[in-house]
Design an enzyme around this catalytic site. Structure first.
Site, PDB file in Angstrom:
ATOM      1  N   LYS B  75     -12.942   3.475   4.501  1.00 33.33           N
ATOM      2  CA  LYS B  75     -11.639   2.777   4.659  1.00 33.33           C
ATOM      3  C   LYS B  75     -11.074   3.244   5.809  1.00 33.33           C
ATOM      4  O   LYS B  75     -10.914   4.701   6.265  1.00 33.33           O
ATOM      5  CB  LYS B  75     -11.068   3.054   3.251  1.00 33.33           C
ATOM      6  CG  LYS B  75      -9.715   2.345   3.069  1.00 33.33           C
ATOM      7  CD  LYS B  75      -8.929   2.656   1.791  1.00 33.33           C
ATOM      8  CE  LYS B  75      -7.649   1.697   1.547  1.00 33.33           C
ATOM      9  NZ  LYS B  75      -7.187   2.078   0.216  1.00 33.33           N
ATOM     10  N   SER B 150      -6.288  -2.208  -2.724  1.00 33.72           N
ATOM     11  CA  SER B 150      -6.290  -2.196  -1.261  1.00 33.72           C
ATOM     12  C   SER B 150      -7.516  -1.924  -0.271  1.00 33.72           C
ATOM     13  O   SER B 150      -7.455  -2.158   0.701  1.00 33.72           O
ATOM     14  CB  SER B 150      -5.120  -1.254  -0.728  1.00 33.72           C
ATOM     15  OG  SER B 150      -5.384   0.315  -0.912  1.00 33.72           O
ATOM     16  N   SER B 174      -6.617   1.163  -6.159  1.00 31.15           N
ATOM     17  CA  SER B 174      -7.138   0.497  -4.998  1.00 31.15           C
ATOM     18  C   SER B 174      -8.638   0.685  -4.751  1.00 31.15           C
ATOM     19  O   SER B 174      -9.298   0.257  -3.699  1.00 31.15           O
ATOM     20  CB  SER B 174      -6.322   1.106  -3.808  1.00 31.15           C
ATOM     21  OG  SER B 174      -5.099   0.261  -3.659  1.00 31.15           O
TER      22      SER B 174
END
Lengths: 40, 472
Positions: B75, B150, B174
Site C-alpha cells: 500500500k 482504503s 481498510s
C-alpha cells in the site's frame, strides 16, 4: 517496570538526504517564507 | 498463478527461478492494470533486480528466506527508501522517503520481491479507493464496482493475480473491507503485533498493518514475516511473531464461537446467509456455536469517527510545505501553510481534518472526543466480557457486496457505514480477519469475519483454515 530503552545514541537520518526532499533548503536548514513582519 | 507458499517452496528448492515468477506476474499486470488501476507505481526494474538477487543466492547455496521470490505489493502509505510514497495524495506526490518501513525491510529480508505501490483512498480515508488523487481502482470481479478501501489497490492486486500477497493498513476496516469485496483473505492483527514504523500515520491508536493473500496459509506466511517486536515503534508489543502456519491444521474441535447478533442485524440478507453457512461449517467441524451479543458495539461507528478524525487532525498537521512534499508559496508562512494544504489535500481529507479539529476544540473536547473515548472503553469492556464465554466471534465483514463506483461518493455517511462491522476491532485493538465465503445474490464475493481477543491470532487462523476448507 521501566519500559524505556537504555539511553544510547543510535544512527539518525542523513541530513543532506532529508533536506534534498524539502521544497526549499539553505545552509543545512529548511527555508520558509517570512514568519513575522520583517522585510524579506 | 500459484500461491505464495508454493512460489517460495519452488524458488528455495531451485525448481523455479524468481526471475520467471516475476516475469509471469508482470505479464498479468500488463494485461489488466490499465483497466483496474491497482497500482500507483509498478517497480518492474527493481522487481527484476530483486528476483535476480534471490536466484543468485539460491544458486550460491545461501539462505533466502520464507518468502523467496514471492511477488508482493505495498500500500502506498508504507515508506520505501528512495521510491515514491504518495498516500494517493497530491501533497506527497514525488516524495521519496529516506528510509524503509520495518515491514518493508522484513519482507525484503524474507526474500520477497516488491512489485509495486498500490492505490488507496487518500491518507487511507475512505472505503472505496475513490478518494485517491490519482483516480479510482476497480474491482477485478466486476470493473463497474469498487474494490472497497482504503487498501483497495492491494486487495485488487491480489484478487487479479498481479501479486501473490500484499500489505495494507487497517484503521477502521481498510484491510478487511476491501478483502471481502475483492474475495481475498485480509487480516488486521492485534494492535502492536506489527511495527508501524514507516507507516504514514492516519489515526495512531487505531492503525495497524496487515496482509492480503489468496489463501489463509499465505496470509499466515506473510503475517509471520512482518510481525514481532520492533524497537523503532514505541507501541510495538514485546515478543516474536506468533507461529501461525504450524497451527492451521489443528481444527476447531471444542472452540466456543459466538455469532455476533449486532453485526448480522446490520447487513443485507444475502451477506447474513453466508455468515449462517460459515457458522454451520464451524459447528460441523466440532466448534460450539451460538449467538453472542455485544450491545456497546453499536456505539463503534460514532466513537470511531470522532477518535479517528481527532487523531488525523493532529497527525496531518505535519503536511505544511516545510520539510517534504508539496509547497504552494504565499507571502508569509501562514499564507504558505494555507495555500499548500488547500491545494494538496482532497475533499474527504479536509472534511476529516475539520471534524477532528472541531472534536478537539476547547469547550467541545469533553462533549465529543471525551465521550467517544468513554464509548471506546465500554466497547472494550463488553468485548472482554463476551470473550469469557467465547474463544472467537463470527460475523459479516461488510453490510453488502461491492457497490458501484460513484453511488456513495457524494454521501460520506453512507460510505462510513461500510465499516460498521470492522471498526470495533480497531477501537479494541483486537485482531480480526475476513475470509472469502461464497457469493452474494449479485454473484459477487462475500467475506465473513472472525474476531478474536488480543493476541488471539493463532485461534483465529485455525478457524479461518476450517472455513476455507469447508468451501472446497
Amino acid at each position: 517496570v521501566n519500559v524505556l530503552r537504555d539511553d544510547v545514541p543510535g544512527p539518525s537520518l542523513d541530513r543532506d538526504e532529508v533536506l534534498a526532499m524539502a521544497p526549499a533548503a539553505e545552509d543545512g536548514r529548511f527555508r520558509v517564507p517570512r514568519i513575522l513582519g520583517e522585510a524579506p | 498463478v500459484s500461491s505464495a507458499g508454493d512460489i517460495a517452496g519452488a524458488v528455495r528448492s531451485g525448481a523455479r527461478s524468481a526471475a520467471d515468477v516475476v516475469e509471469e506476474h508482470l505479464a498479468v499486470i500488463a494485461g489488466r492494470e490499465a483497466e483496474l488501476h491497482a497500482f500507483n507505481l509498478v517497480l518492474a526494474d527493481e522487481a527484476r533486480a530483486a528476483a535476480a538477487e534471490v536466484d543468485r543466492r539460491v544458486a550460491a547455496g545461501e539462505e533466502v528466506g520464507a518468502l523467496a521470490g514471492v511477488p508482493v505489493a505495498l500500500k502506498d502509505n508504507l515508506c520505501t527508501r528512495g521510491i515514491p510514497t504518495t498516500c494517493s495524495s497530491r501533497i506527497l506526490e514525488g516524495w521519496r522517503p529516506p528510509y524503509d518501513a520495518t515491514v518493508v525491510s522484513r519482507l525484503r529480508d524474507a526474500g520477497a520481491v516488491l512489485v509495486g505501490k498500490t492505490n488507496m483512498d487518500e491518507f487511507a480515508m475512505g472505503s472505496s479507493t475513490e478518494n485517491s488523487a490519482f483516480g479510482p481502482t476497480r474491482n477485478p470481479h466486476d470493473p463497474t464496482r469498487v474494490p472497497g478501501g482504503s487498501s483497495g489497490g492491494s486487495a485488487a492486486a491480489v484478487a487479479a493475480g498481479f501479486v501473490a500477497g500484499a500489505l495494507g493498513s487497517d484503521t477502521g476496516g481498510s484491510i478487511r473491507q476491501p478483502a471481502a469485496l475483492c474475495g481475498v483473505v485480509g487480516v488486521k492483527p492485534t494492535y502492536g503485533l506489527v511495527s508501524r514504523y514507516g507507516l504514514v500515520a492516519f489515526a495512531s491508536s487505531l492503525d495497524q498493518i496487515g496482509p492480503f493473500a489468496g489463501s489463509v496459509a499465505d496470509a499466515a506466511l506473510l503475517l509471520e514475516a512482518i510481525a514481532g517486536h520492533d524497537p523503532r515503534d514505541s507501541t510495538s508489543l514485546p515478543g516474536p511473531a506468533p507461529a501461525l502456519r504450524a497451527v492451521l491444521g489443528q481444527g476447531v474441535e471444542g472452540l466456543r464461537v459466538g455469532v455476533l447478533r449486532e453485526f448480522v442485524d446490520a447487513v443485507e440478507l444475502d451477506v447474513a446467509a453466508r455468515v449462517t453457512a460459515a457458522a454451520g461449517a464451524l459447528e460441523a467441524a466440532g466448534a460450539k456455536v451460538d449467538e453472542a451479543s455485544v450491545p456497546a458495539i453499536t456505539l463503534g461507528l460514532s466513537a470511531y469517527y470522532l477518535i479517528a478524525t481527532a487523531e488525523a487532525s493532529s497527525n496531518l498537521a505535519r503536511y505544511d510545505g516545510v520539510r517534504y512534499g508539496l509547497r504552494v508559496d504565499g507571502e508569509d508562512i501562514t499564507a504558505m501553510y494555507g495555500a499548500t494544504r488547500a491545494a494538496g489535500f482532497g475533499a474527504e481529507v479536509k472534511r476529516r481534518i475539520m471534524l477532528g479539529t472541531y472534536a478537539l476544540s476547547a469547550g467541545y473536547y469533553d462533549a465529543y472526543y471525551g465521550q467517544a473515548q468513554k464509548a471506546r472503553t465500554l466497547i472494550i469492556r463488553d468485548l472482554d466480557a463476551v470473550y469469557e464465554s467465547y474463544d472467537l466471534l463470527l460475523g459479516p465483514t461488510t453490510p453488502t457486496t461491492a457497490f458501484e463506483l460513484g453511488v456513495k461518493a457524494d454521501d460520506p455517511l453512507a460510505m462510513y457505514l461500510s465499516d460498521v462491522c470492522t471498526i470495533p476491532s480497531n477501537l479494541a485493538g483486537h485482531p480480526a480477519m475476513s475470509i472469502p465465503y461464497g457469493l452474494g445474490a449479485d454473484g459477487l464475493p462475500v467475506g465473513v469475519q472472525l474476531l478474536a481477543p488480543a493476541l488471539g491470532e493463532a485461534t483465529m487462523f485455525r478457524a479461518a483454515a476450517v472455513l476455507e476448507a469447508s468451501l472446497s
